[in-house]
Design a protein around this motif. Sequence first.
Motif, short mmCIF file in Angstrom:
data_model
loop_
_atom_site.label_atom_id
_atom_site.label_comp_id
_atom_site.label_asym_id
_atom_site.label_seq_id
_atom_site.Cartn_x
_atom_site.Cartn_y
_atom_site.Cartn_z
N VAL A 6 0.86 -1.18 0.00
CA VAL A 6 0.00 0.00 0.00
C VAL A 6 0.89 1.23 0.00
O VAL A 6 1.75 1.38 0.85
CB VAL A 6 -0.92 0.03 1.24
CG1 VAL A 6 -1.78 1.28 1.24
CG2 VAL A 6 -1.77 -1.22 1.30
N ARG A 7 0.70 2.08 -0.98
CA ARG A 7 1.46 3.32 -1.08
C ARG A 7 0.50 4.49 -1.17
O ARG A 7 -0.66 4.33 -1.52
CB ARG A 7 2.37 3.31 -2.32
CG ARG A 7 3.42 2.23 -2.31
CD ARG A 7 4.47 2.41 -1.25
NE ARG A 7 5.14 3.69 -1.42
CZ ARG A 7 5.85 4.27 -0.49
NH1 ARG A 7 5.99 3.73 0.67
NH2 ARG A 7 6.42 5.43 -0.71
N THR A 8 1.01 5.68 -0.92
CA THR A 8 0.17 6.87 -0.93
C THR A 8 0.02 7.49 -2.31
O THR A 8 -0.77 8.39 -2.49
CB THR A 8 0.77 7.94 0.01
OG1 THR A 8 2.09 8.24 -0.43
CG2 THR A 8 0.79 7.45 1.44
N HIS A 9 0.78 7.01 -3.28
CA HIS A 9 0.74 7.52 -4.65
C HIS A 9 1.07 9.00 -4.72
O HIS A 9 0.41 9.77 -5.39
CB HIS A 9 -0.61 7.23 -5.32
CG HIS A 9 -0.86 5.77 -5.46
ND1 HIS A 9 -0.13 4.98 -6.32
CD2 HIS A 9 -1.70 4.94 -4.83
CE1 HIS A 9 -0.55 3.74 -6.22
NE2 HIS A 9 -1.49 3.68 -5.33
N ILE A 10 2.08 9.40 -4.00
CA ILE A 10 2.58 10.76 -4.04
C ILE A 10 3.77 10.79 -5.00
O ILE A 10 4.69 9.98 -4.88
CB ILE A 10 3.01 11.25 -2.64
CG1 ILE A 10 1.79 11.29 -1.71
CG2 ILE A 10 3.68 12.60 -2.72
CD1 ILE A 10 2.13 11.58 -0.26
N VAL A 11 3.75 11.71 -5.95
CA VAL A 11 4.84 11.82 -6.91
C VAL A 11 6.17 12.03 -6.18
O VAL A 11 6.26 12.83 -5.26
CB VAL A 11 4.57 12.98 -7.89
CG1 VAL A 11 5.75 13.18 -8.82
CG2 VAL A 11 3.31 12.73 -8.69
N GLY A 12 7.18 11.27 -6.59
CA GLY A 12 8.50 11.40 -5.99
C GLY A 12 8.66 10.66 -4.68
O GLY A 12 9.61 10.91 -3.94
N ASP A 13 7.76 9.75 -4.36
CA ASP A 13 7.82 9.02 -3.10
C ASP A 13 7.83 7.52 -3.37
O ASP A 13 6.86 6.82 -3.06
CB ASP A 13 6.64 9.40 -2.21
CG ASP A 13 6.69 8.72 -0.84
OD1 ASP A 13 7.80 8.47 -0.35
OD2 ASP A 13 5.62 8.44 -0.29
N PRO A 14 8.92 7.00 -3.98
CA PRO A 14 8.95 5.56 -4.24
C PRO A 14 9.17 4.78 -2.96
O PRO A 14 9.75 5.29 -2.00
CB PRO A 14 10.14 5.39 -5.19
CG PRO A 14 11.04 6.51 -4.83
CD PRO A 14 10.13 7.66 -4.43
N GLY A 15 8.71 3.57 -2.96
CA GLY A 15 8.93 2.69 -1.81
C GLY A 15 9.48 1.37 -2.28
O GLY A 15 9.25 0.95 -3.42
N ILE A 16 10.21 0.71 -1.42
CA ILE A 16 10.75 -0.60 -1.76
C ILE A 16 10.62 -1.51 -0.55
O ILE A 16 10.80 -1.09 0.58
CB ILE A 16 12.22 -0.49 -2.23
CG1 ILE A 16 12.67 -1.81 -2.79
CG2 ILE A 16 13.12 -0.02 -1.12
CD1 ILE A 16 13.92 -1.72 -3.63
N GLY A 17 10.24 -2.73 -0.83
CA GLY A 17 10.18 -3.75 0.21
C GLY A 17 11.19 -4.83 -0.14
O GLY A 17 11.36 -5.16 -1.32
N ALA A 18 11.86 -5.35 0.83
CA ALA A 18 12.87 -6.39 0.58
C ALA A 18 12.78 -7.45 1.67
O ALA A 18 12.54 -7.14 2.83
CB ALA A 18 14.26 -5.78 0.56
N VAL A 19 12.94 -8.69 1.25
CA VAL A 19 12.93 -9.81 2.19
C VAL A 19 13.85 -10.89 1.62
O VAL A 19 14.02 -11.00 0.41
CB VAL A 19 11.49 -10.36 2.39
CG1 VAL A 19 10.93 -10.94 1.12
CG2 VAL A 19 11.43 -11.35 3.53
N THR A 20 14.47 -11.65 2.50
CA THR A 20 15.21 -12.82 2.05
C THR A 20 14.38 -14.05 2.40
O THR A 20 13.76 -14.13 3.48
CB THR A 20 16.60 -12.92 2.70
OG1 THR A 20 16.46 -12.90 4.11
CG2 THR A 20 17.48 -11.77 2.25
N TYR A 21 14.33 -14.99 1.48
CA TYR A 21 13.56 -16.21 1.68
C TYR A 21 14.30 -17.33 0.98
O TYR A 21 14.60 -17.23 -0.22
CB TYR A 21 12.15 -16.03 1.11
CG TYR A 21 11.27 -17.24 1.27
CD1 TYR A 21 10.76 -17.58 2.52
CD2 TYR A 21 10.95 -18.03 0.19
CE1 TYR A 21 9.96 -18.69 2.67
CE2 TYR A 21 10.13 -19.15 0.34
CZ TYR A 21 9.65 -19.47 1.58
OH TYR A 21 8.85 -20.57 1.74
N GLU A 22 14.63 -18.37 1.70
CA GLU A 22 15.36 -19.52 1.18
C GLU A 22 16.64 -19.09 0.48
O GLU A 22 16.97 -19.56 -0.61
CB GLU A 22 14.48 -20.35 0.25
CG GLU A 22 13.34 -21.04 0.98
CD GLU A 22 12.53 -21.98 0.10
OE1 GLU A 22 12.77 -22.04 -1.12
OE2 GLU A 22 11.64 -22.65 0.64
N GLY A 23 17.35 -18.12 1.07
CA GLY A 23 18.63 -17.69 0.54
C GLY A 23 18.56 -16.74 -0.65
O GLY A 23 19.58 -16.45 -1.25
#
Length: 51
Positions: A6-23
Amino acid sequence: MWGPVVRTHIVGDPGIGAVTYEGRLRMISSGFDTDPEFLDAVASMLTGMSA
């Protein structure tokens, strides 16, 4: 692997999610107007940190 993004859709506000799973690193990027080079920069930074 599933999860809500879920993002706010504001210009210039990118988001990133990161996770490690099974290496493996898994990333998702979302935003209203994400710079095409954004993920490349994040990947380069993470690669440099793991070296």
